[in-house]
Motif scaffolding. Structure first.
Motif, mmCIF file in Angstrom:
data_model
loop_
_atom_site.group_PDB
_atom_site.id
_atom_site.type_symbol
_atom_site.label_atom_id
_atom_site.label_comp_id
_atom_site.label_asym_id
_atom_site.label_seq_id
_atom_site.Cartn_x
_atom_site.Cartn_y
_atom_site.Cartn_z
ATOM 1 N N UNK A 188 2.386 -2.712 0.330
ATOM 2 C CA UNK A 188 3.415 -3.215 1.225
ATOM 3 C C UNK A 188 2.865 -3.333 2.636
ATOM 4 N N UNK A 189 3.345 -4.329 3.367
ATOM 5 C CA UNK A 189 3.018 -4.453 4.786
ATOM 6 C C UNK A 189 4.318 -4.660 5.556
ATOM 7 N N UNK A 190 4.256 -4.459 6.857
ATOM 8 C CA UNK A 190 5.416 -4.679 7.715
ATOM 9 C C UNK A 190 5.580 -6.153 8.068
ATOM 10 N N UNK A 191 4.806 -7.006 7.411
ATOM 11 C CA UNK A 191 4.825 -8.443 7.647
ATOM 12 C C UNK A 191 3.403 -8.958 7.747
ATOM 13 N N UNK A 192 3.215 -10.236 7.536
ATOM 14 C CA UNK A 192 1.887 -10.831 7.658
ATOM 15 C C UNK A 192 1.337 -10.613 9.068
ATOM 16 N N UNK A 193 0.103 -10.144 9.148
ATOM 17 C CA UNK A 193 -0.515 -9.895 10.439
ATOM 18 C C UNK A 193 -0.174 -8.554 11.045
ATOM 19 N N UNK A 194 0.630 -7.758 10.349
ATOM 20 C CA UNK A 194 1.044 -6.454 10.876
ATOM 21 C C UNK A 194 -0.078 -5.439 10.768
ATOM 22 N N UNK A 195 0.157 -4.280 11.343
ATOM 23 C CA UNK A 195 -0.816 -3.193 11.283
ATOM 24 C C UNK A 195 -1.130 -2.831 9.832
ATOM 25 N N UNK A 233 -12.161 -2.776 -2.896
ATOM 26 C CA UNK A 233 -10.942 -2.649 -3.702
ATOM 27 C C UNK A 233 -10.240 -4.000 -3.821
ATOM 28 N N UNK A 234 -9.617 -4.232 -4.982
ATOM 29 C CA UNK A 234 -8.862 -5.463 -5.226
ATOM 30 C C UNK A 234 -7.415 -5.214 -4.830
ATOM 31 N N UNK A 235 -7.006 -5.784 -3.697
ATOM 32 C CA UNK A 235 -5.710 -5.463 -3.114
ATOM 33 C C UNK A 235 -4.924 -6.732 -2.815
ATOM 34 N N UNK A 236 -3.613 -6.672 -3.039
ATOM 35 C CA UNK A 236 -2.730 -7.807 -2.804
ATOM 36 C C UNK A 236 -1.618 -7.399 -1.838
ATOM 37 N N UNK A 237 -1.570 -7.990 -0.628
ATOM 38 C CA UNK A 237 -0.530 -7.614 0.337
ATOM 39 C C UNK A 237 0.828 -8.214 -0.006
ATOM 40 N N UNK A 238 1.873 -7.399 0.141
ATOM 41 C CA UNK A 238 3.254 -7.850 -0.063
ATOM 42 C C UNK A 238 3.980 -7.688 1.271
ATOM 43 N N UNK A 239 4.309 -8.794 1.968
ATOM 44 C CA UNK A 239 4.929 -8.668 3.294
ATOM 45 C C UNK A 239 6.423 -8.363 3.224
ATOM 46 N N UNK A 240 6.868 -7.505 4.155
ATOM 47 C CA UNK A 240 8.291 -7.185 4.313
ATOM 48 C C UNK A 240 8.684 -7.463 5.759
ATOM 49 N N UNK A 241 9.961 -7.428 6.027
ATOM 50 C CA UNK A 241 10.461 -7.657 7.383
ATOM 51 C C UNK A 241 10.561 -6.331 8.132
ATOM 52 N N UNK A 242 9.424 -5.652 8.275
ATOM 53 C CA UNK A 242 9.413 -4.396 9.000
ATOM 54 C C UNK A 242 9.085 -3.209 8.125
ATOM 55 N N UNK A 243 8.975 -2.035 8.765
ATOM 56 C CA UNK A 243 8.559 -0.822 8.068
ATOM 57 C C UNK A 243 9.630 -0.285 7.130
ATOM 58 N N UNK A 244 10.883 -0.339 7.554
ATOM 59 C CA UNK A 244 11.944 0.294 6.762
ATOM 60 C C UNK A 244 12.056 -0.282 5.346
ATOM 61 N N UNK A 296 9.160 3.894 -1.935
ATOM 62 C CA UNK A 296 9.901 4.998 -2.537
ATOM 63 C C UNK A 296 10.343 4.652 -3.955
ATOM 64 N N UNK A 297 10.679 3.394 -4.183
ATOM 65 C CA UNK A 297 11.086 2.942 -5.504
ATOM 66 C C UNK A 297 9.915 2.588 -6.409
ATOM 67 N N UNK A 298 8.693 2.820 -5.936
ATOM 68 C CA UNK A 298 7.464 2.567 -6.692
ATOM 69 C C UNK A 298 7.335 1.098 -7.097
ATOM 70 N N UNK A 299 7.864 0.211 -6.253
ATOM 71 C CA UNK A 299 7.720 -1.225 -6.477
ATOM 72 C C UNK A 299 6.365 -1.722 -5.987
ATOM 73 N N UNK A 300 5.724 -0.948 -5.125
ATOM 74 C CA UNK A 300 4.383 -1.250 -4.629
ATOM 75 C C UNK A 300 3.544 0.023 -4.744
#
Length: 321
Positions: free
Chosen positions: A154-161, A175-186, A193-197
């Motif tokens: 998970x990421x806090x969005x594309x280009x995030x920390x 490592x073979x890693x795939x970023x999943x962007x979200x609209x922020x940390x929360x 927490x739901x183990x989706x990532x």
């Protein structure tokens, strides 16, 4: 005899009066803090602390206006639609104030020209979170697992920390890693927490409550030293990946063209709010570090960070669409 003129001269000399700044920051119009993230993350914590503290100190309403997503474009547009009078601030972290501009050639705002630095806000070391029940207990585990299946982080969005640290980790370890962007940390933490990532890089502050309740665990600290909040977690350097290191910084900015006297007054007020005992305790307990800076010093810091990360992205040919 003490005259009105001598009193004003004394106030100016001691910094207690800043001319138009005083008039601008005291009034019936609410002061608005724009936040480019949804409620619940570290930026929200800072915006709420500022809202409460500035409201007390200035004697006026201070509201937080949430404009998440779109790599900061919505928040930037909201700020740039307002007059440059200091009544509207943007609170954001380094991605919106620095790295987005370097990663997205077509970005519709430029923090170096559209914004004026007002004040630095608390910084936080980043850590690598995984679900508590995860089989991942180290960077070595993560790297090995990624060779059997690509790991989603998970990421806090594309280009995030979080996005940048994931890319650093992939480069450093293979490592073979795939970023999943979200609209922020929360929301990113919610899916972790739901183990989706599989994992998330974020500041120690947002996830610490879940570490303490054994819902998440920290397997590495992406900084120069171990943290007292998670003493068992090695640094990324100790784990063999010293290049995977980054301290997340936040700041408050105003629209470019805001009068210098207003910026100076805002800087003083924000520094005073961050120095309130309740805020010192609140942020220290979560691993944040506050470094008080003048507006000019913070502007120089932003320029320096832009040069640093610009060179890094160019060297690695990292560009996002």
């Amino acid at each position: 005899m003490t005259t009105r003129r001598s009193v004003i001269a004394s106030l100016i000399a001691t910094g207690a009066w800043t001319g138009s700044a005083c008039a601008q920051l005291v009034g019936a119009k609410p002061l608005t803090i724009i936040l480019p993230y949804p409620p619940g993350g570290p930026g929200d914590m800072m915006a709420r602390a500022l809202s409460e503290g500035l409201g007390e100190r200035l004697g006026r309403a201070v509201i937080v206006d949430y404009k998440p997503g779109a790599i900061g474009v919505s928040a930037a547009s909201a700020l740039l639609q307002q007059p440059p009078d200091g009544n509207t601030l943007l609170v954001a972290e380094m991605s919106m104030l620095c790295t987005n501009r370097l990663l997205y050639p077509k970005l519709r705002y430029d923090p170096m020209t559209d914004f004026t630095a007002v004040a630095a806000l608390p910084r936080m070391p980043a850590v690598l979170y995984v679900p508590y029940r995860s089989a991942l207990n180290s960077i070595a585990d993560l790297t090995a697992m990624s060779h059997s299946r690509t790991l989603n982080y998970a990421t806090q969005g594309n280009g995030s920390v979080g996005h940048i640290l994931g890319q650093l980790l992939a480069t450093a370890t293979g490592a073979q890693l795939n970023p999943i962007p979200y609209k922020g940390a929360a929301p990113a933490i919610t899916d972790l927490l739901g183990e989706q990532v599989d994992f998330l890089f974020d500041g120690i502050g947002p996830g610490l409550q879940y570490v303490n309740t054994q819902k998440l665990k920290v397997i590495a600290v992406a900084g120069p030293r171990r943290l007292p909040q998670v003493p068992q977690a090695p640094t990324t350097a100790e784990a063999g990946a010293p290049a995977v290191s980054l301290t997340v910084w936040f700041g408050a900015v105003a629209r470019a063209g805001t009068p210098a006297a207003v910026v100076q007054r805002l800087n003083q007020e924000i520094s005073a709010v961050m120095a309130m005992p309740k805020n010192v305790s609140r942020f220290d307990d979560l691993g944040f570090q506050f470094i008080s800076q003048s507006a000019g010093a913070f502007q120089k810091f932003m320029v320096g960070e832009s040069a640093r990360w610009g060179a890094f992205f160019k060297e690695r040919n990292i560009v996002l669409e």
